[in-house]
Scaffold this active site. Structure first.
Site, PDB file in Angstrom:
ATOM      1  N   ASP A 209      15.406 -43.347  38.585  1.00  0.00           N
ATOM      2  CA  ASP A 209      16.660 -43.889  38.051  1.00  0.00           C
ATOM      3  C   ASP A 209      17.129 -43.152  36.801  1.00  0.00           C
ATOM      4  O   ASP A 209      16.392 -42.998  35.825  1.00  0.00           O
ATOM      5  CB  ASP A 209      16.424 -45.367  37.703  1.00  0.00           C
ATOM      6  CG  ASP A 209      17.713 -46.145  37.516  1.00  0.00           C
ATOM      7  OD1 ASP A 209      18.666 -45.575  36.946  1.00  0.00           O
ATOM      8  OD2 ASP A 209      17.765 -47.314  37.933  1.00  0.00           O
TER       9      ASP A 209
ATOM     10  N   SER B 100      23.066 -44.671  38.253  1.00  0.00           N
ATOM     11  CA  SER B 100      22.575 -45.792  39.045  1.00  0.00           C
ATOM     12  C   SER B 100      23.740 -46.461  39.790  1.00  0.00           C
ATOM     13  O   SER B 100      24.462 -45.804  40.530  1.00  0.00           O
ATOM     14  CB  SER B 100      21.836 -46.773  38.138  1.00  0.00           C
ATOM     15  OG  SER B 100      20.996 -47.625  38.877  1.00  0.00           O
TER      16      SER B 100
END
Length: 298
Positions: free
Chosen positions: A186, A38
């Site tokens: 993610d 991320s």
């Protein structure tokens, strides 16, 4: 001294990494292989393509994060449109603005695809919801019939940053299964701190010195989660999923190679950070990294 580096996810809390990088540069450390999830994947990539801590600070400080909220156009009322997009598109925002910004800043340093980087020098974590598995980019791309060296680095980071329901998932079409789409989100969903990537098959040794940068207190100091309603239970559920895999690999031997930066009062999605808040995060990153290096030995 050359070391490998791992950067955890954490949204806007990643400003603390800038302070950590400042200290690493001042002490003469140079990163060889890098990995991240991320926001950590953004930092790792910027370092790998050649940005200094000062340049990264300017990039992030000048960034209008609100511009990443790129909604699809519609003639329907806003509230209705929002829920329609969330239902059918699986995210409130497209994520194209984020990817375009990433592509631009990487191309300034001459990097478009993973083929422009030394082999194995940058690895990024994402989550394949369709196949229900963790995805290491670019390593796992060949399993989809995709040539890793031709895959855009910006697209890989965009995948790793695709917060569920906030950004639309990225699709990978598996050429080996008739072109079926996998929905990628993610990486923090399955591994928010991929230090295990550098264990090279031995859970007790790293091939070369590795320093990880984690945006949490040391494991023994993390306060227990308070659960008193459905919302706090969901938050605890998500945080447990994001950290359980990584904690499995972090014992006392590995913890001594991690800079724990206890960012407790900033949420990952607090996009409206003030200059004072940014500076406090940077100072905290500096302090914790200085403290770590005073006692670190490999």
């Amino acid at each position: 001294m050359k070391v490998d580096g791992v950067f955890a996810g954490g949204g806007v809390k990643a400003f603390a990494f800038i302070g950590a990088l400042q200290v690493m540069e001042e002490k003469g450390f140079e990163f060889d292989r890098l990995a991240g999830t991320s926001a950590g994947s953004i930092i790792a990539a910027l370092i790998k393509v050649g940005y200094s801590s000062e340049e990264i600070y300017q990039l992030l400080d000048d960034l209008d994060i609100e511009s990443f909220k790129d909604e699809r156009m519609s003639f329907l009322p806003f509230t209705i449109t929002k829920w329609i997009h969330l239902y059918y598109r699986l995210g409130l925002y497209k994520g194209n603005a984020l990817e375009n910004w990433l592509r631009e800043v990487l191309e300034r340093k001459g990097v478009k695809t993973f083929g422009d980087l030394p082999h194995g020098s940058l690895r990024i974590i994402a989550s394949d919801l369709t196949k229900g598995k963790l995805l290491v980019l670019p390593d796992d791309l060949n399993k989809y019939g995709v040539i890793p060296e031709r895959f855009p680095v910006a697209r890989a980071i965009r995948m790793s940053c695709s917060i569920p329901y906030f950004f639309e998932p990225v699709k990978i079409y598996d050429r080996g299964s008739g072109g079926k789409a996998s929905y990628i989100v993610d990486g923090g969903l399955l591994s928010n701190f991929p230090m295990w990537l550098f264990m090279d098959g031995n859970p007790k040794r790293f091939r070369r010195p590795v320093i990880g940068f984690q945006l949490k207190p040391e494991l023994s100091e993390i306060p227990p989660k308070k659960i008193n309603n459905a919302v706090t239970m969901y938050r605890a559920l998500f945080e447990t999923m994001a950290s359980a895999h990584d904690i499995k690999y972090i014992d006392e031997d590995h913890a001594r190679n991690i800079v724990f930066i206890p960012v407790l009062n900033v949420k990952a999605t607090d996009f409206e950070l003030t200059e004072e808040q940014k500076e406090k995060l940077i100072v905290l990153g500096r302090e914790e990294t200085n403290h770590f290096l005073k006692k670190w030995c490999y």
